[in-house]
Write a protein that holds these residues in place. Sequence first.
Motif, PDB file in Angstrom:
ATOM      1  N   ALA A   1       3.493   8.252  10.057  1.00  8.84           N
ATOM      2  CA  ALA A   1       2.873   7.707   8.846  1.00  8.84           C
ATOM      3  C   ALA A   1       1.392   8.085   8.781  1.00  8.84           C
ATOM      4  O   ALA A   1       0.675   8.076   9.790  1.00  8.84           O
ATOM      5  CB  ALA A   1       3.020   6.186   8.819  1.00  8.84           C
ATOM      6  N   VAL A   2       0.939   8.403   7.563  1.00 13.87           N
ATOM      7  CA  VAL A   2      -0.471   8.741   7.329  1.00 13.87           C
ATOM      8  C   VAL A   2      -0.936   8.076   6.045  1.00 13.87           C
ATOM      9  O   VAL A   2      -0.135   7.732   5.166  1.00 13.87           O
ATOM     10  CB  VAL A   2      -0.688  10.272   7.217  1.00 13.87           C
ATOM     11  N   LYS A   3      -2.228   7.911   5.933  1.00  9.93           N
ATOM     12  CA  LYS A   3      -2.814   7.462   4.679  1.00  9.93           C
ATOM     13  C   LYS A   3      -2.801   8.647   3.721  1.00  9.93           C
ATOM     14  O   LYS A   3      -3.358   9.699   4.029  1.00  9.93           O
ATOM     15  CB  LYS A   3      -4.244   6.974   4.894  1.00  9.93           C
ATOM     16  N   PRO A   4      -2.176   8.521   2.544  1.00  8.53           N
ATOM     17  CA  PRO A   4      -1.979   9.689   1.662  1.00  8.53           C
ATOM     18  C   PRO A   4      -3.201  10.004   0.807  1.00  8.53           C
ATOM     19  O   PRO A   4      -3.129  10.124  -0.411  1.00  8.53           O
ATOM     20  CB  PRO A   4      -0.789   9.269   0.808  1.00  8.53           C
ATOM     21  N   VAL A   5      -4.347  10.154   1.469  1.00 14.21           N
ATOM     22  CA  VAL A   5      -5.616  10.434   0.794  1.00 14.21           C
ATOM     23  C   VAL A   5      -6.300  11.568   1.547  1.00 14.21           C
ATOM     24  O   VAL A   5      -6.561  11.457   2.748  1.00 14.21           O
ATOM     25  CB  VAL A   5      -6.523   9.189   0.764  1.00 14.21           C
TER      26      VAL A   5
ATOM     27  N   LYS B   1       0.831  -1.202   0.000  1.00  9.02           N
ATOM     28  CA  LYS B   1       0.000   0.000   0.000  1.00  9.02           C
ATOM     29  C   LYS B   1       0.870   1.259   0.000  1.00  9.02           C
ATOM     30  O   LYS B   1       2.003   1.237   0.473  1.00  9.02           O
ATOM     31  CB  LYS B   1      -0.920   0.011   1.227  1.00  9.02           C
ATOM     32  N   ARG B   2       0.303   2.323  -0.541  1.00  5.64           N
ATOM     33  CA  ARG B   2       0.966   3.624  -0.495  1.00  5.64           C
ATOM     34  C   ARG B   2       0.805   4.223   0.898  1.00  5.64           C
ATOM     35  O   ARG B   2      -0.303   4.270   1.445  1.00  5.64           O
ATOM     36  CB  ARG B   2       0.357   4.574  -1.523  1.00  5.64           C
ATOM     37  N   VAL B   3       1.918   4.701   1.459  1.00  2.45           N
ATOM     38  CA  VAL B   3       1.907   5.295   2.796  1.00  2.45           C
ATOM     39  C   VAL B   3       2.677   6.606   2.744  1.00  2.45           C
ATOM     40  O   VAL B   3       3.760   6.681   2.151  1.00  2.45           O
ATOM     41  CB  VAL B   3       2.553   4.350   3.843  1.00  2.45           C
ATOM     42  N   GLY B   4       2.121   7.631   3.344  1.00  2.00           N
ATOM     43  CA  GLY B   4       2.826   8.897   3.455  1.00  2.00           C
ATOM     44  C   GLY B   4       3.620   8.922   4.743  1.00  2.00           C
ATOM     45  O   GLY B   4       3.058   8.733   5.829  1.00  2.00           O
ATOM     46  N   ILE B   5       4.935   9.106   4.637  1.00  2.00           N
ATOM     47  CA  ILE B   5       5.746   9.131   5.856  1.00  2.00           C
ATOM     48  C   ILE B   5       6.551  10.417   5.944  1.00  2.00           C
ATOM     49  O   ILE B   5       6.906  11.039   4.943  1.00  2.00           O
ATOM     50  CB  ILE B   5       6.702   7.925   5.951  1.00  2.00           C
ATOM     51  N   TYR B   6       6.802  10.813   7.178  1.00  2.00           N
ATOM     52  CA  TYR B   6       7.706  11.924   7.482  1.00  2.00           C
ATOM     53  C   TYR B   6       8.665  11.445   8.560  1.00  2.00           C
ATOM     54  O   TYR B   6       8.240  10.893   9.589  1.00  2.00           O
ATOM     55  CB  TYR B   6       6.926  13.138   7.974  1.00  2.00           C
ATOM     56  N   LYS B   7       9.961  11.616   8.311  1.00  2.00           N
ATOM     57  CA  LYS B   7      10.975  11.320   9.321  1.00  2.00           C
ATOM     58  C   LYS B   7      11.325  12.617  10.032  1.00  2.00           C
ATOM     59  O   LYS B   7      11.793  13.570   9.390  1.00  2.00           O
ATOM     60  CB  LYS B   7      12.240  10.742   8.674  1.00  2.00           C
ATOM     61  N   ASP B   8      11.089  12.676  11.339  1.00  2.20           N
ATOM     62  CA  ASP B   8      11.423  13.900  12.057  1.00  2.20           C
ATOM     63  C   ASP B   8      12.931  13.994  12.256  1.00  2.20           C
ATOM     64  O   ASP B   8      13.697  13.131  11.786  1.00  2.20           O
ATOM     65  CB  ASP B   8      10.639  14.004  13.363  1.00  2.20           C
ATOM     66  N   ILE B   9      13.384  15.028  12.923  1.00  6.46           N
ATOM     67  CA  ILE B   9      14.834  15.277  13.019  1.00  6.46           C
ATOM     68  C   ILE B   9      15.567  14.184  13.787  1.00  6.46           C
ATOM     69  O   ILE B   9      16.780  14.027  13.660  1.00  6.46           O
ATOM     70  CB  ILE B   9      15.122  16.654  13.650  1.00  6.46           C
TER      71      ILE B   9
ATOM     72  N   LEU C   1      -5.930  13.641   8.481  1.00  2.00           N
ATOM     73  CA  LEU C   1      -5.570  12.426   7.747  1.00  2.00           C
ATOM     74  C   LEU C   1      -5.586  11.223   8.684  1.00  2.00           C
ATOM     75  O   LEU C   1      -5.354  11.348   9.898  1.00  2.00           O
ATOM     76  CB  LEU C   1      -4.173  12.572   7.145  1.00  2.00           C
ATOM     77  N   GLU C   2      -5.857  10.059   8.123  1.00  2.00           N
ATOM     78  CA  GLU C   2      -5.814   8.826   8.910  1.00  2.00           C
ATOM     79  C   GLU C   2      -4.362   8.493   9.249  1.00  2.00           C
ATOM     80  O   GLU C   2      -3.505   8.399   8.362  1.00  2.00           O
ATOM     81  CB  GLU C   2      -6.438   7.680   8.115  1.00  2.00           C
ATOM     82  N   ARG C   3      -4.080   8.338  10.521  1.00  2.00           N
ATOM     83  CA  ARG C   3      -2.727   7.977  10.944  1.00  2.00           C
ATOM     84  C   ARG C   3      -2.545   6.466  10.871  1.00  2.00           C
ATOM     85  O   ARG C   3      -3.461   5.708  11.167  1.00  2.00           O
ATOM     86  CB  ARG C   3      -2.466   8.479  12.362  1.00  2.00           C
ATOM     87  N   LEU C   4      -1.338   6.064  10.482  1.00  2.00           N
ATOM     88  CA  LEU C   4      -1.041   4.648  10.296  1.00  2.00           C
ATOM     89  C   LEU C   4       0.144   4.219  11.144  1.00  2.00           C
ATOM     90  O   LEU C   4       1.016   5.036  11.485  1.00  2.00           O
ATOM     91  CB  LEU C   4      -0.743   4.368   8.818  1.00  2.00           C
ATOM     92  N   GLU C   5       0.180   2.937  11.465  1.00  2.00           N
ATOM     93  CA  GLU C   5       1.372   2.343  12.066  1.00  2.00           C
ATOM     94  C   GLU C   5       2.250   1.876  10.911  1.00  2.00           C
ATOM     95  O   GLU C   5       1.830   1.042  10.090  1.00  2.00           O
ATOM     96  CB  GLU C   5       1.002   1.165  12.956  1.00  2.00           C
ATOM     97  N   PHE C   6       3.456   2.410  10.817  1.00  6.60           N
ATOM     98  CA  PHE C   6       4.308   2.080   9.668  1.00  6.60           C
ATOM     99  C   PHE C   6       5.029   0.759   9.921  1.00  6.60           C
ATOM    100  O   PHE C   6       5.672   0.568  10.970  1.00  6.60           O
ATOM    101  CB  PHE C   6       5.330   3.176   9.421  1.00  6.60           C
ATOM    102  N   GLN C   7       4.882  -0.142   8.967  1.00  3.86           N
ATOM    103  CA  GLN C   7       5.550  -1.444   9.029  1.00  3.86           C
ATOM    104  C   GLN C   7       6.671  -1.483   8.006  1.00  3.86           C
ATOM    105  O   GLN C   7       6.447  -1.362   6.809  1.00  3.86           O
ATOM    106  CB  GLN C   7       4.538  -2.565   8.723  1.00  3.86           C
ATOM    107  N   ARG C   8       7.894  -1.648   8.481  1.00  7.54           N
ATOM    108  CA  ARG C   8       9.034  -1.774   7.556  1.00  7.54           C
ATOM    109  C   ARG C   8       8.976  -3.141   6.881  1.00  7.54           C
ATOM    110  O   ARG C   8       8.786  -4.168   7.544  1.00  7.54           O
ATOM    111  CB  ARG C   8      10.366  -1.646   8.316  1.00  7.54           C
ATOM    112  N   ASP C   9       9.100  -3.128   5.548  1.00  9.68           N
ATOM    113  CA  ASP C   9       9.063  -4.395   4.793  1.00  9.68           C
ATOM    114  C   ASP C   9      10.371  -5.154   4.988  1.00  9.68           C
ATOM    115  O   ASP C   9      11.431  -4.571   5.190  1.00  9.68           O
ATOM    116  CB  ASP C   9       8.854  -4.121   3.306  1.00  9.68           C
TER     117      ASP C   9
END
Length: 499
Positions: free
Chosen positions: A446-450, A432-440, A491-499
């Motif tokens: 992670a958010v749903k990019p919709v 799935k497409r996931v919008g992520i931001y890495k903070d400093i 936006l819907e927040r997601l738990e990001f799972q590293r593949d």
Amino acid sequence: MEMEHKSFWQLEDGPKFSPLQKDITVNTAIIGSGICGLLCAYFLHQKGVRDIAVIDAGEVCGGVSANTTAKITSQHGLIYARLIEGLGEERAAQYLAANEKAVRDYREIITREQINCDFITTNAWIYTTTQKRLQDIEDELAAAQKLGVSASFDTKTELPFPVEGAIRFPNQAHFHPLKFAFRICDILTKAGCEIYTRAKATGAENGVVYTDRGNIRAEHIVSCSHYPFIDKHSLLFTKIYQDRSYLLALKGAGTIRDMYLDCENGGLSFRPQMDENNEDMILFGGYDHKTGHEDGAVHFDSLQKEAERCYPGHKTACMWSAQDCMTHDKIPYIGRYHTAGENIYLATGFNKWGMTSSMAAADIISDLITKGDSGFTDAFSLNRGDIGLQAKSFIKQTADIAGNFLTHLTMADKRLQTIHNNEGGIVESGGKRVGIYKDISGHIHAVKPVCTHMGCAIKWNKDENTWDCTCHGSRFDYQGNVVGGPALKPLERLEFQRD
């Protein structure tokens, strides 16, 4: 550039108001406490209306009014030749008259109320640096003069580069918008007008505004909330799109007397302003683009490089961006909002001319409420036809929106390992497409990019670390919280799972 994005105007401390605490009943409820909403309240009170409430989801003038270039002018780019051709001379004259009256109204209010807001009368210029646009400049000059403007042509300006031609509109102005707005707040509260902040309107219908702090019953409801939040029935989202532009306050760049604008889309803008120490600055802007269409550019850096070419050795004191609602025919929507309900009024789509349009809107809407009509109704009506004038922009924006709905079917544009700290982007996770931001610190948000408005794709805006909707211009912070509408939900927040 490592600098807080905060406008020069926001150095001015504003008044603080309390949130709405309970259900109330008033004659007129005004949604939005930017300059447009405040002026609507001011005009209504001047015309005899009492019992007015102004509400805002944030603080007074905390949105678009704090990020303007603050030009007060009827010179709105290359517009009058288009209006005469598309609408006829009578309607074009009506548009001009409303905006020229707005300039006069600012001058009269500031004089009458003795408002100290750096108001200066000056010239406004529209220019071209290319031979291919010279005919457009000449056509615009002829149109303005035909409508009665004392416009003139010249090839000599104060700009730091030569021009092929420029049109001068005399007796225009600029000012400090928040000094003006905060004084209007003081006048309104002393007159008995109620102002409530941190009260988010969530809906409106005949006779009632719903907020997260209580409901407001009102005989008249005025929506001045930049992008209309009540747009389901009128399909306003098909008639309005949003643009972003960027500004720098330059010190040590010398001085100019007048205001200037390139006739090209995204061209440069110039205007003078005294700083907090009464020393000369130049407000330097440009690089306009549709919200959500950054295309990887860092616009502040590009604008800074352009500023260095124009004014070598300057110092950037402030930097900020603006978001403007644009209409397909370049005319605001001001008037009765029949599809939302009786006695509901709307002001939106100011097309980068928010200061003048706010004053015009306040005059028109206050006349509609107190007199039932306005001499400028036809030009700004929400029900105007003018399909030919709107068609080209409408087709372009509709195609763009359709394309951005389909973005959900495409692959992600980045890989996780290519996104560094303090960066964002769309990645693939679990198919799935996931919008992520890495903070400093490297933590992933992670958010749903919709977009939660109508389901369009969002893109990462690396200029300002926001998620921006590619269709209708909603904006969200890196955690998904709403920064600007029309979206009302995060936006819907997601738990990001590293593949």
